[in-house]
Every structure is written in structure tokens, then in C-alpha cells.
Write an enzyme that holds these catalytic residues in place. Structure first.
Site, PDB file in Angstrom:
ATOM      1  N   CYS A  39       3.369   8.233   1.610  1.00  0.00           N
ATOM      2  CA  CYS A  39       3.693   7.349   2.433  1.00  0.00           C
ATOM      3  C   CYS A  39       3.917   6.090   1.775  1.00  0.00           C
ATOM      4  O   CYS A  39       3.162   5.178   1.196  1.00  0.00           O
ATOM      5  CB  CYS A  39       2.665   7.144   3.266  1.00  0.00           C
ATOM      6  SG  CYS A  39       2.632   5.990   4.746  1.00  0.00           S
ATOM      7  N   CYS A  74      -1.875   2.474   7.411  1.00  0.00           N
ATOM      8  CA  CYS A  74      -0.837   1.455   7.662  1.00  0.00           C
ATOM      9  C   CYS A  74      -1.633  -0.064   7.197  1.00  0.00           C
ATOM     10  O   CYS A  74      -1.633  -0.960   7.994  1.00  0.00           O
ATOM     11  CB  CYS A  74      -0.287   1.298   8.994  1.00  0.00           C
ATOM     12  SG  CYS A  74       1.092   0.873   9.082  1.00  0.00           S
ATOM     13  N   CYS A 108       4.817  -7.530   7.675  1.00  0.00           N
ATOM     14  CA  CYS A 108       5.912  -7.006   8.676  1.00  0.00           C
ATOM     15  C   CYS A 108       6.180  -8.017   9.854  1.00  0.00           C
ATOM     16  O   CYS A 108       5.387  -8.805  10.167  1.00  0.00           O
ATOM     17  CB  CYS A 108       5.320  -5.692   9.348  1.00  0.00           C
ATOM     18  SG  CYS A 108       6.314  -4.708  10.402  1.00  0.00           S
ATOM     19  N   CYS A 160      -1.856  -3.183  14.724  1.00  0.00           N
ATOM     20  CA  CYS A 160      -1.577  -2.821  13.495  1.00  0.00           C
ATOM     21  C   CYS A 160      -2.040  -3.837  12.404  1.00  0.00           C
ATOM     22  O   CYS A 160      -1.638  -5.221  12.550  1.00  0.00           O
ATOM     23  CB  CYS A 160      -0.198  -2.688  13.276  1.00  0.00           C
ATOM     24  SG  CYS A 160       0.414  -2.260  11.693  1.00  0.00           S
ATOM     25  N   GLU A 179       0.822  -1.309  -0.078  1.00  0.00           N
ATOM     26  CA  GLU A 179      -0.052  -0.060  -0.050  1.00  0.00           C
ATOM     27  C   GLU A 179       0.922   1.219   0.175  1.00  0.00           C
ATOM     28  O   GLU A 179       2.077   1.362   0.713  1.00  0.00           O
ATOM     29  CB  GLU A 179      -1.012  -0.219   1.206  1.00  0.00           C
ATOM     30  CG  GLU A 179      -1.908   0.928   1.241  1.00  0.00           C
ATOM     31  CD  GLU A 179      -3.123   0.626   2.404  1.00  0.00           C
ATOM     32  OE1 GLU A 179      -3.272  -0.492   2.779  1.00  0.00           O
ATOM     33  OE2 GLU A 179      -3.404   1.668   3.080  1.00  0.00           O
ATOM     34  N   CYS A 201       2.898  -5.284  15.795  1.00  0.00           N
ATOM     35  CA  CYS A 201       2.390  -4.631  16.935  1.00  0.00           C
ATOM     36  C   CYS A 201       0.960  -5.117  16.925  1.00  0.00           C
ATOM     37  O   CYS A 201       0.268  -5.315  15.906  1.00  0.00           O
ATOM     38  CB  CYS A 201       2.546  -3.142  16.413  1.00  0.00           C
ATOM     39  SG  CYS A 201       4.136  -2.538  16.259  1.00  0.00           S
TER      40      CYS A 201
HETATM   41  N1  SAH Z   1       7.249  -0.206  11.120  1.00  0.00           N
HETATM   42  C1  SAH Z   1       7.347   1.172  11.213  1.00  0.00           C
HETATM   43  C2  SAH Z   1       6.679   2.185  10.182  1.00  0.00           C
HETATM   44  C3  SAH Z   1       5.187   1.656   9.778  1.00  0.00           C
HETATM   45  S1  SAH Z   1       4.038   1.878  11.085  1.00  0.00           S
HETATM   46  C4  SAH Z   1       7.019   1.740  12.893  1.00  0.00           C
HETATM   47  O1  SAH Z   1       6.458   1.091  13.500  1.00  0.00           O
HETATM   48  O2  SAH Z   1       7.202   2.949  12.923  1.00  0.00           O
HETATM   49  C5  SAH Z   1       3.562   3.822  10.830  1.00  0.00           C
HETATM   50  C6  SAH Z   1       3.080   4.201  12.064  1.00  0.00           C
HETATM   51  O3  SAH Z   1       1.572   3.768  12.033  1.00  0.00           O
HETATM   52  C7  SAH Z   1       3.556   3.451  13.315  1.00  0.00           C
HETATM   53  O4  SAH Z   1       3.580   4.609  14.348  1.00  0.00           O
HETATM   54  C8  SAH Z   1       2.542   2.632  13.684  1.00  0.00           C
HETATM   55  O5  SAH Z   1       2.672   2.352  15.066  1.00  0.00           O
HETATM   56  C9  SAH Z   1       1.292   3.374  13.385  1.00  0.00           C
HETATM   57  N2  SAH Z   1       0.276   2.337  13.196  1.00  0.00           N
HETATM   58  C10 SAH Z   1      -0.008   0.962  12.892  1.00  0.00           C
HETATM   59  N3  SAH Z   1      -1.183   0.705  12.998  1.00  0.00           N
HETATM   60  C11 SAH Z   1      -2.127   1.635  13.574  1.00  0.00           C
HETATM   61  C12 SAH Z   1      -3.373   1.754  13.769  1.00  0.00           C
HETATM   62  N4  SAH Z   1      -4.273   0.798  13.604  1.00  0.00           N
HETATM   63  N5  SAH Z   1      -3.725   3.041  14.024  1.00  0.00           N
HETATM   64  C13 SAH Z   1      -2.660   4.219  14.167  1.00  0.00           C
HETATM   65  N6  SAH Z   1      -1.803   3.889  13.921  1.00  0.00           N
HETATM   66  C14 SAH Z   1      -1.274   2.903  13.584  1.00  0.00           C
END
Ligand code: SAH
Length: 355
Positions: free
Chosen positions: A106, A336, A113, A120, A93, A117
Site C-alpha cells: 500500500c 492510512c 493530504c 482520516c 507510510e 476526510c
Molecule cells: N485519498 C484516497 C486514498 C487514500 S485513503 C482515497 O480517499 O481513496 C484509502 C482508504 O482508507 C480510503 O477509502 C479512506 O477513506 C480510508 N480511510 C481513511 N482513514 C480511515 C480510518 N481511520 N479508518 C478506516 N479507513 C480509513
């Protein structure tokens, strides 16, 4: 037939040697590089200032690939999410965020990944594969080509699918290609990398001595809570992360952004705000509070608006610089990897899976 390699995967420094290898003067390599990254040429016939012989030799060995757009959705605020289909059928994406004079792209760095997290959408199936340098670079070219005439990409944030520092050589080539005047010529200050913060990888990026922006996905003020939310980043001690962030600041002169996704009932109470304020007090940084974008099938919700205000007020009261990121692209599931997930789910409902 196997596909030929793409010139978009070539490092900027490889073009002149390539020309020499094919019996051409080095400046022909420079011209070729310009066709690929500046002039958006897709076929060799268009490269009118290269000799016919050079063009023929190139056409036997290379393509100028462009990752295809599989879906493209705009939300009323102007955010546009693209699902791109890679040559092997996998999807990623890329999101365009227009804001006043800015056109920010972006980009993703991996399919899936490995960090997973808990809130995510990108890590639900783990890591499928790393993107190649060209696949990362092309996302900016694809969006540039989708913009109306007269508009240009002005900024890049490496905040899409994947953990950029776990695909570091490809990331470094993409950063160089976007930044170098011989590539896309985007200023380093217009490029931001977001990471969960492996200290040695931050140090390696700092060693590039470029003023790239750095955003650290912090999400918790305590080690034990962070390990719950970022299970595969558990080896990172907050202490070491902050020390690496400080070294980044010393090397680049740029203060970092700490990203903090607000999850109701989990990390968004006054207790966490107070702990976060204590952790970051005096640190040269900006805190970006991100009310979570709920992901289908995951139980995480945004805190109420007054709870978000209180959280922010506690940080401001401690002298920190904090802002709340207003959700963008809600209507198109732009956060994301969420649109990609939706498109993949729709496709697997509509068709039998490809072998
Ligand atoms: N892996 C890297 C970059 C990609 S995620 C990182 O973790 O920084 C980019 C940002 O979006 C990160 O801060 C991540 O925690 C956040 N993110 C992921 N899922 C999300 C969600 N469902 N709602 C809001 N932010 C989210």
C-alpha cells in the site's frame, strides 16, 4: 552540496535517450534501466555490463536513491507498516499486507493530504507536498528488498497517504513504471488506485486504457452527508461521480469497488444502507465496508458487529456484492497514515523540532 537527481525519478522512456546523450549505444540505456528497476542496483560500480566511461558519467550526474526506513512495525497478522523518511526529512507510510500467495504494498502519493476526510489521520495537517514519481515508485522497491528471499511483491494498492489523483503526472509515471515489462512488470490488474473521485481525473486515468483497479471512497449515499465527511471533495456531485465511474467501466471493462467507511451514529444506520442500495442498484461494482480505525483525538467509532451485519445484509438483499473488510494491522495503527502520525508525535515529544 545539493543532492544529485535520482534515476528512480526517470521515466522508462528516458533511459535510452540518456545513454545516447552520453555517447553510448541505446541498448546501454536499456541495461541501465534494468539495473535500476529490475535488479535493484544501488551504485554504479555494480552495473557490470555498462562501460566504465558510462558509469563514470552517470555517477557525476545521478544517484540511485532509496528512501530510508525510519520505522518498521509488524503486527501478529503479518501486516508490516514502514515509516519512510524522504531525502528532505519528511515522512510517509508504506504498508505490506501478506495474504496467502499475495504480497500487497500500500503506497502513499503525497506527504499529508489536501482532502481532509474527517475520520482520516492523513489530512490532519493538510497537504505538505506531492511525492516525486521516484518516491512513489521506490516504495515498492523498498518493500521488495525487505521481503525474505523467494518472496516478491505481487500487488500494489495506491491507498496510503494522499489523494493520488491530485498528484496525477507523478502517479501516471509510477503506474507505467510498475506496470511496464521494461519496469517492474506488474500486471495492470494487480494495481489498484483509490480516490475520492474527481470525475475529470477518473476520465484521465480511464484514457490510459489499462485494466487498473479503481476504488472510489464513497462513504455516504447522500450529497450533503458526503460533503460533511469529505469537506474538500464537496465540489464532486455524486451524480457526476457515478457517471465517471460508469465511463471507467465502459473504457476498462473493470467494475469498480466502492469503499464505505462505517462510522457509528453517522453513516452506518439502516437508513444509509437502504439509500446506498438504491444509489448503486444495478451498478457493476463491489462494495467494501470498512469499520473505521479509530484515530487518536478523533471522535469516530466502529458500529457494533450486528449493525455492520445488518448494513451488509441490506446491500446483499438489493443484489449488490458487498463485503466487510476485517480490520488489519490494528495493533500497529496501519490505517492510512496512523503509524506515521504516531512516529512523528513520538519524535516531536522526544526531540526539539528540526528547523
Ligand atoms: N485519498 C484516497 C486514498 C487514500 S485513503 C482515497 O480517499 O481513496 C484509502 C482508504 O482508507 C480510503 O477509502 C479512506 O477513506 C480510508 N480511510 C481513511 N482513514 C480511515 C480510518 N481511520 N479508518 C478506516 N479507513 C480509513
Amino acid at each position: 552540496m545539493a543532492t544529485l537527481p535520482s534515476l528512480t525519478d526517470l521515466a522508462l522512456s528516458a533511459f535510452e535517450p540518456l545513454a545516447a546523450e552520453l555517447g553510448e549505444p541505446r541498448f546501454a540505456g536499456k541495461n541501465l534501466r534494468r539495473w535500476v528497476f529490475e535488479r535493484h542496483a544501488r551504485d554504479f560500480a555494480a552495473m557490470s555490463d555498462l562501460s566504465k566511461r558510462f558509469r563514470a558519467a552517470l555517477a557525476e550526474r545521478f544517484v540511485v536513491r532509496r528512501t530510508a526506513i525510519a520505522a518498521d512495525r509488524a503486527d501478529p497478522g503479518g501486516t508490516r507498516a514502514f515509516v519512510l523518511r524522504l531525502a528532505d526529512g519528511k515522512t510517509i507510510e508504506t504498508v505490506l499486507i501478506p495474504e496467502e500467495e499475495r504480497r500487497t504494498v500500500c503506497v502513499s502519493t503525497q506527504v499529508g493530504c489536501p482532502v481532509a476526510c474527517v475520520f482520516c489521520a492523513s489530512g490532519l495537517d493538510g497537504l505538505i507536498r506531492n511525492l516525486t514519481p521516484g518516491e512513489i515508485i521506490e516504495q515498492v522497491l523498498v518493500v521488495q528488498e525487505a521481503l525474505p528471499p523467494g518472496e516478491s511483491v505481487t500487488n500494489v494498492v495506491v491507498m496510503g497517504i494522499g489523494e493520488p489523483t491530485m498528484n496525477l503526472p507523478a502517479l501516471e509515471q509510477a503506474l507505467a513504471t510498475w506496470n511496464d515489462p521494461a519496469g517492474l512488470g506488474l500486471g495492470a490488474r494487480r494495481i489498484t488506485i483509490s480516490t475520492v473521485g474527481f470525475p475529470a481525473r477518473i476520465d484521465r486515468l480511464a484514457a490510459l486504457k489499462k485494466e487498473f483497479g479503481l476504488a472510489i471512497s464513497l462513504h455516504a449515499p447522500r450529497q450533503e452527508l458526503r460533503e460533511k465527511l469529505l469537506p474538500n471533495a464537496g465540489g464532486i456531485l455524486l451524480r457526476d461521480l457515478l457517471a465517471a465511474t460508469r465511463r471507467w467501466f465502459d473504457a476498462t471493462g473493470r467494475r469498480v469497488t466502492f469503499e464505505y467507511v462505517l462510522l457509528d451514529g453517522i453513516n452506518a444506520s439502516e437508513r444509509e444502507a437502504t439509500e446506498l442500495a438504491a444509489l448503486l442498484r444495478g451498478f457493476p461494482c463491489h462494495v467494501n465496508l470498512i469499520p473505521v480505525n479509530p484515530v487518536d483525538g478523533l471522535p469516530y467509532r466502529r458500529p457494533a458487529p450486528d449493525a455492520i451485519d445488518r448494513f451488509k445484509a441490506i446491500l446483499l438483499g438489493a443484489g449488490l456484492d458487498a463485503t466487510v473488510r476485517h480490520p488489519r494491522g490494528d495493533g500497529i495503527a496501519a490505517a492510512c497514515g496512523q503509524l506515521r502520525l504516531k512516529v512523528e508525535q513520538d519524535e516531536s515529544r522526544a526531540t526539539t523540532p528540526r528547523a
